[in-house]
Design a protein around this motif. Structure first.
Motif, PDB file in Angstrom:
ATOM      1  N   GLY A  36      53.711  82.473  13.709  1.00 29.64           N
ATOM      2  CA  GLY A  36      55.010  83.136  13.575  1.00 29.64           C
ATOM      3  C   GLY A  36      55.799  83.107  14.873  1.00 29.64           C
ATOM      4  O   GLY A  36      57.005  82.868  14.878  1.00 29.64           O
ATOM      5  N   LEU A  37      55.120  83.358  16.000  1.00 26.79           N
ATOM      6  CA  LEU A  37      55.790  83.324  17.303  1.00 26.79           C
ATOM      7  C   LEU A  37      56.282  81.920  17.627  1.00 26.79           C
ATOM      8  O   LEU A  37      57.385  81.744  18.153  1.00 26.79           O
ATOM      9  N   MET A  38      55.468  80.922  17.312  1.00 27.57           N
ATOM     10  CA  MET A  38      55.872  79.538  17.541  1.00 27.57           C
ATOM     11  C   MET A  38      57.084  79.185  16.680  1.00 27.57           C
ATOM     12  O   MET A  38      57.998  78.475  17.123  1.00 27.57           O
ATOM     13  N   GLU A  39      57.097  79.728  15.465  1.00 24.96           N
ATOM     14  CA  GLU A  39      58.238  79.496  14.570  1.00 24.96           C
ATOM     15  C   GLU A  39      59.515  80.111  15.136  1.00 24.96           C
ATOM     16  O   GLU A  39      60.583  79.505  15.088  1.00 24.96           O
ATOM     17  N   MET A  40      59.402  81.323  15.707  1.00 25.01           N
ATOM     18  CA  MET A  40      60.563  81.964  16.331  1.00 25.01           C
ATOM     19  C   MET A  40      61.105  81.109  17.466  1.00 25.01           C
ATOM     20  O   MET A  40      62.321  80.879  17.576  1.00 25.01           O
ATOM     21  N   ASP A  93      61.187  70.410  22.893  1.00 24.72           N
ATOM     22  CA  ASP A  93      60.547  69.281  22.205  1.00 24.72           C
ATOM     23  C   ASP A  93      59.049  69.495  22.064  1.00 24.72           C
ATOM     24  O   ASP A  93      58.451  69.155  21.033  1.00 24.72           O
ATOM     25  N   LYS A  94      58.451  70.049  23.091  1.00 22.15           N
ATOM     26  CA  LYS A  94      57.013  70.306  23.066  1.00 22.15           C
ATOM     27  C   LYS A  94      56.670  71.417  22.065  1.00 22.15           C
ATOM     28  O   LYS A  94      55.629  71.362  21.396  1.00 22.15           O
ATOM     29  N   ILE A  95      57.540  72.419  21.958  1.00 23.44           N
ATOM     30  CA  ILE A  95      57.330  73.496  20.991  1.00 23.44           C
ATOM     31  C   ILE A  95      57.268  72.922  19.577  1.00 23.44           C
ATOM     32  O   ILE A  95      56.395  73.277  18.781  1.00 23.44           O
ATOM     33  N   ARG A  96      58.202  72.024  19.272  1.00 18.26           N
ATOM     34  CA  ARG A  96      58.210  71.420  17.936  1.00 18.26           C
ATOM     35  C   ARG A  96      56.941  70.616  17.681  1.00 18.26           C
ATOM     36  O   ARG A  96      56.383  70.635  16.582  1.00 18.26           O
ATOM     37  N   GLU A  97      56.470  69.922  18.711  1.00 16.96           N
ATOM     38  CA  GLU A  97      55.248  69.121  18.577  1.00 16.96           C
ATOM     39  C   GLU A  97      54.025  70.009  18.330  1.00 16.96           C
ATOM     40  O   GLU A  97      53.212  69.731  17.440  1.00 16.96           O
ATOM     41  N   VAL A  98      53.900  71.063  19.120  1.00 27.30           N
ATOM     42  CA  VAL A  98      52.772  71.989  18.958  1.00 27.30           C
ATOM     43  C   VAL A  98      52.836  72.678  17.599  1.00 27.30           C
ATOM     44  O   VAL A  98      51.818  72.883  16.933  1.00 27.30           O
ATOM     45  N   TYR A  99      54.041  73.024  17.162  1.00 32.93           N
ATOM     46  CA  TYR A  99      54.201  73.693  15.873  1.00 32.93           C
ATOM     47  C   TYR A  99      53.714  72.793  14.738  1.00 32.93           C
ATOM     48  O   TYR A  99      53.013  73.249  13.830  1.00 32.93           O
ATOM     49  N   ARG A 100      54.079  71.510  14.790  1.00 37.89           N
ATOM     50  CA  ARG A 100      53.633  70.575  13.753  1.00 37.89           C
ATOM     51  C   ARG A 100      52.110  70.448  13.753  1.00 37.89           C
ATOM     52  O   ARG A 100      51.477  70.383  12.701  1.00 37.89           O
ATOM     53  N   THR A 101      51.526  70.452  14.951  1.00 39.12           N
ATOM     54  CA  THR A 101      50.068  70.370  15.055  1.00 39.12           C
ATOM     55  C   THR A 101      49.412  71.599  14.440  1.00 39.12           C
ATOM     56  O   THR A 101      48.400  71.493  13.730  1.00 39.12           O
ATOM     57  N   MET A 102      49.984  72.764  14.686  1.00 38.98           N
ATOM     58  CA  MET A 102      49.437  74.004  14.130  1.00 38.98           C
ATOM     59  C   MET A 102      49.507  73.997  12.601  1.00 38.98           C
ATOM     60  O   MET A 102      48.585  74.450  11.915  1.00 38.98           O
ATOM     61  N   THR A 152      64.803  79.264  17.306  1.00 41.89           N
ATOM     62  CA  THR A 152      65.840  79.826  18.168  1.00 41.89           C
ATOM     63  C   THR A 152      66.120  78.953  19.378  1.00 41.89           C
ATOM     64  O   THR A 152      67.193  79.025  19.966  1.00 41.89           O
ATOM     65  N   GLY A 153      65.139  78.159  19.784  1.00 39.20           N
ATOM     66  CA  GLY A 153      65.348  77.271  20.922  1.00 39.20           C
ATOM     67  C   GLY A 153      65.306  77.963  22.267  1.00 39.20           C
ATOM     68  O   GLY A 153      65.620  77.361  23.282  1.00 39.20           O
ATOM     69  N   ASN A 154      64.945  79.226  22.320  1.00 40.97           N
ATOM     70  CA  ASN A 154      64.901  79.970  23.576  1.00 40.97           C
ATOM     71  C   ASN A 154      63.555  80.644  23.767  1.00 40.97           C
ATOM     72  O   ASN A 154      62.773  80.792  22.829  1.00 40.97           O
ATOM     73  N   LYS A 155      63.320  81.095  24.967  1.00 38.91           N
ATOM     74  CA  LYS A 155      62.077  81.795  25.266  1.00 38.91           C
ATOM     75  C   LYS A 155      62.119  83.214  24.689  1.00 38.91           C
ATOM     76  O   LYS A 155      63.172  83.744  24.369  1.00 38.91           O
TER      77      LYS A 155
END
Length: 375
Positions: free
Chosen positions: A141-145, A117-126, A149-152
């Motif tokens: 690009g890394l944040m998009e991956m 959930d936090k990844i999606r939030e940070v991605y939108r901010t970027m 994918t939902g994984n580390k």
């Protein structure tokens, strides 16, 4: 043949399916993606796993084309596909400046510390950042991956020299869409050494690409598309390009012709295809499981083809095309004739006994650049 034995052992030990060492471009990225897609379709890999892995590869290849450095054949990119017990591992490698390592490592550490959930939030901010959104960047690009994918992400940095490092990025996804870094996912840890050893092996032996897996019509077509695109981008001499491509077609058809079926191949010997590139030639090798009852007549055909020079092969091919006296040893094997004629060299072959029923059959053809003689 020592290289083939070592390579076959590595393919078996690491479940290696595909490896390409060379420049990653927008055009050959399409074939790299489609090749993986065709194999996943053949293996009936889950739709969720397929989607997550496909998005990782797509974003990763785009990152390499935008930000990777291909200094020369000495330092170039790597794309590797491995099969796992319940999925696939995709690893890539590319050179980057040492001055970029620190920030990239920090980005990866930050991404791997975030919950989905936090990844999606940070991605939108970027994306809302006008500078990042307009210019893009490796971090985006890394944040998009990670978001898709939902994984580390698994990664490592290996030193090349005082100016450059080699960046390896990897992801394993099982049929449930989970990866080795996710709770409940595949067991094991990311092993950088295997990727680094493969890159070193390919570099020292001038290996352009390796395929080890099913050679269905759809997969063979994508291997040919990838090879043709990559050779075209390398701006090879046209005649050499055509002869390499035609020889690869014949080798892949030769594998399909003698296949005893994929179930037997999985147990006793997976089909393989490999291209090596030297300054003056391409060396193309295929390997596949055959029934031992086929060895004698194949040996006769190969020895017969190897006895003829270029002019003799032309005449022999004409006889075969006309269908004359098809019961004789000199007819009915146009694929082998075409390989020898187009390459202009001998067909080097070997049969390794597997058991009472099967042997592993390898053929190697060297296609040399033709020297234009002065008039």
């Amino acid at each position: 043949m020592e290289l083939l034995n070592k390579l076959r052992q590595k393919l078996s030990d690491e479940n290696l399916m595909f490896a390409y060492r060379g420049e990653v471009t927008g055009d050959n990225s399409v074939s790299l993606l489609t090749l993986l897609e065709r194999e996943m379709e053949f293996s009936d890999f889950s739709l969720l796993g397929r989607k997550r892995l496909f998005m990782f590869v797509l974003e990763n290849l785009q990152n390499i084309t935008r930000h990777g450095i291909s200094k020369s054949a000495e330092i170039t990119s790597l794309v590797v596909y491995n099969k796992t017990a319940d999925g696939y591992t995709v690893s890539t490698g590319n050179a980057l400046k040492k001055s970029e390592v620190r920030d990239l490592r920090k980005n990866l550490e930050k991404i791997n510390s975030l919950e989905p959930d936090k990844i999606r939030e940070v991605y939108r901010t970027m994306l809302q950042d006008s500078n990042i959104g307009r210019k893009g960047g490796a971090g985006l690009g890394l944040m998009e991956m990670a978001r898709k994918t939902g994984n580390k992400l698994d990664y490592d940095f290996l030193p090349i020299d005082d100016k450059y490092s080699y960046f390896i990025l990897s992801k394993t996804v099982d049929s449930g869409g989970k990866g080795i870094s996710e709770p409940g996912g595949l067991p094991g840890t990311f092993d950088t050494r295997k990727v680094a050893q493969l890159e070193k092996m390919m570099k020292s032996n001038n290996i352009f690409f390796i395929w080890a897996g099913p050679l269905t019509h759809a997969i063979s077509k994508e291997l040919l598309n990838f090879s043709e695109t990559t050779m075209r981008e390398a701006e090879l001499e046209q005649n050499l390009h055509k002869r390499v491509f035609a020889t690869l077609i014949e080798l892949l058809q030769n594998v399909a012709q003698h296949s005893p079926g994929f179930e037997a191949e999985k147990k006793y010997g997976i089909p393989m295809a490999m291209i090596r590139k030297t300054p003056a030639s391409f060396i193309i090798t295929s390997g596949n499981l055959i029934r031992r009852t086929d060895i004698d007549h194949l040996t006769q055909k190969l020895d017969m083809v190897n006895r003829y020079d270029e002019e003799g092969l032309k005449k022999l091919l004409k006889v075969a095309l006309m269908g004359q006296d098809m019961s004789k040893i000199s007819t009915g094997y146009m694929g082998l004739l075409e390989m020898a004629r187009r390459s202009g060299g001998r067909l080097s072959y070997k049969f390794d006994e597997v058991n009472d029923d099967y042997a592993y059959y390898t053929v190697t053809v060297r296609v040399r650049a033709k020297v234009n003689r002065p008039q």
